[in-house]
Write a protein that holds these residues in place. Structure first.
Motif, short mmCIF file in Angstrom:
data_model
loop_
_atom_site.label_atom_id
_atom_site.label_comp_id
_atom_site.label_asym_id
_atom_site.label_seq_id
_atom_site.Cartn_x
_atom_site.Cartn_y
_atom_site.Cartn_z
N CYS A 108 0.83 -1.21 0.00
CA CYS A 108 0.00 0.00 0.00
C CYS A 108 0.86 1.25 0.00
O CYS A 108 0.63 2.19 -0.77
N PHE A 133 -5.78 6.52 -0.65
CA PHE A 133 -7.01 5.74 -0.85
C PHE A 133 -6.83 4.76 -2.00
O PHE A 133 -7.24 3.60 -1.91
N ARG A 134 -6.20 5.22 -3.08
CA ARG A 134 -5.95 4.34 -4.22
C ARG A 134 -5.11 3.14 -3.81
O ARG A 134 -5.44 1.98 -4.15
N SER A 185 -4.69 1.84 -0.81
CA SER A 185 -5.40 0.98 0.14
C SER A 185 -6.40 0.08 -0.57
O SER A 185 -6.47 -1.13 -0.31
N VAL A 186 -7.18 0.66 -1.47
CA VAL A 186 -8.22 -0.10 -2.16
C VAL A 186 -7.62 -1.18 -3.06
O VAL A 186 -8.07 -2.33 -3.08
N MET A 224 -5.70 -3.99 -0.83
CA MET A 224 -6.46 -4.76 0.14
C MET A 224 -6.73 -6.20 -0.30
O MET A 224 -6.71 -7.13 0.53
#
Length: 315
Positions: free
Chosen positions: A109, A153-154, A156-157, A160
């Motif tokens: 991440c 955010f990019r 993490s998504v 994941m």
């Protein structure tokens, strides 16, 4: 740790990090340069954060992005080095299953986020050089913060699914990871189920995220170089290019080891494992160590502020 084909760890309580296979007797000596790089990374990035915070003239988008890069480098190196040193110094090889997946998530991440910050920094240089009159209106403080959050955010998504897919696999024969940290493919390869989805998803993230980021950076610098060569004076061209040189050096030290080690996991089956692990550590340790050195040496405002602080301590 049984190697029996009949033993299945559907959700093993621990993994065992082997370290550098074949070089176990040299672990203490190997830890010395790794520990030195970690100390330099910690001190260098904290110094960058302190200088930018205390110097009002550096409160600009370029240096805000640099602070984001420093925080990312601190997280990236700290997510790996403490456990690595415990392996080298205390032979503490066990890592909890959940902790292993957490480390995997943070490594990938943060790497994706750092790649996005490099794109943002390239865009900042593009606007500053190619459209300077609109720089302050395009890259406002709010836009800088939103960009940083969007990149986080990019990352993490997209990352994941790595630990999620890994946690759903059954693990057989062994729970020994022939690596020094919980790298995605190093863990997935231990599963006795089909890992094609994990393999192709990781490759698609590598190409779709880092590959596209490299393309965007290349496009930005193509336009920047075209604008620089249009300047009438040689001194002006050199001065303008100098504002980009530190960024280009940081990009090279980040992308080359990262892409090489990712591809080597999938296609470098003939590469010796110790060399593979050494290169994987270069990817995680060298950029966090070199980035503050590169920006500290090649960025005049940071260099002057650092020299001023050092002169105060001597008086």
């Amino acid at each position: 740790m049984s190697d029996s084909n009949t033993t299945i760890f559907t959700n093993p309580s621990t993994f065992i990090l082997r370290g550098i296979p074949g070089l176990e007797t040299a672990h203490v000596w190997i830890s010395i340069p790794f520990c030195a790089m970690y100390i330099i990374a910690i001190l260098g990035n904290i110094t960058i954060l302190f200088i930018v915070k205390t110097e009002p003239s550096l409160h600009e988008p370029m240096y805000y992005f640099l602070c984001m890069l420093a925080v990312i480098d601190l997280v990236l190196s700290t997510s790996v080095l403490p456990k690595m040193l415990s392996i080298f110094w205390f032979n503490s090889r066990a890592i909890n299953f959940s902790a292993c997946l957490t480390q995997m998530f943070f490594i990938h991440c943060v790497s994706s986020t750092e790649s996005g910050i490099f794109v943002a920094m390239a865009f900042d240089r593009y606007v500053a050089i190619c459209d300077p009159l609109r720089h302050s209106t395009i890259l406002t403080n709010t836009m800088v913060v939103k960009t940083g959050l969007a990149m986080m955010f990019r990352g993490s998504v997209l990352v994941m699914p790595y630990p999620i897919l890994a946690s759903l696999r059954p693990y057989c024969r062994t729970n020994i990871i022939p690596h020094i940290y919980c790298e995605h493919m190093a863990v997935v390869k231990l599963a006795c189920a089909d890992v094609t989805i994990s393999n192709y998803y990781g490759l698609s993230v590598l190409l779709g995220v880092h590959g596209l980021d490299v393309i965007f950076i290349a496009m930005s610098y193509t336009l920047i170089l075209r604008a620089i060569f249009r300047l009438p004076m040689k001194d002006a061209r050199l001065k303008t290019f100098g504002t980009c040189s530190s960024h280009l050096c940081a990009i090279v030290t980040f992308y080359i080891p990262m892409i090489f080690t990712s591809l080597m996991h999938r296609f470098g089956h003939s590469v010796a494992l110790p060399f593979h692990i050494f290169f994987a550590n270069i990817y995680l340790l060298v950029p966090p160590m070199l980035n503050p050195v590169i920006y500290g040496v090649r960025t005049k405002q940071i260099r002057d502020r650092l020299l001023w602080l050092l002169s105060l301590k001597r008086t």
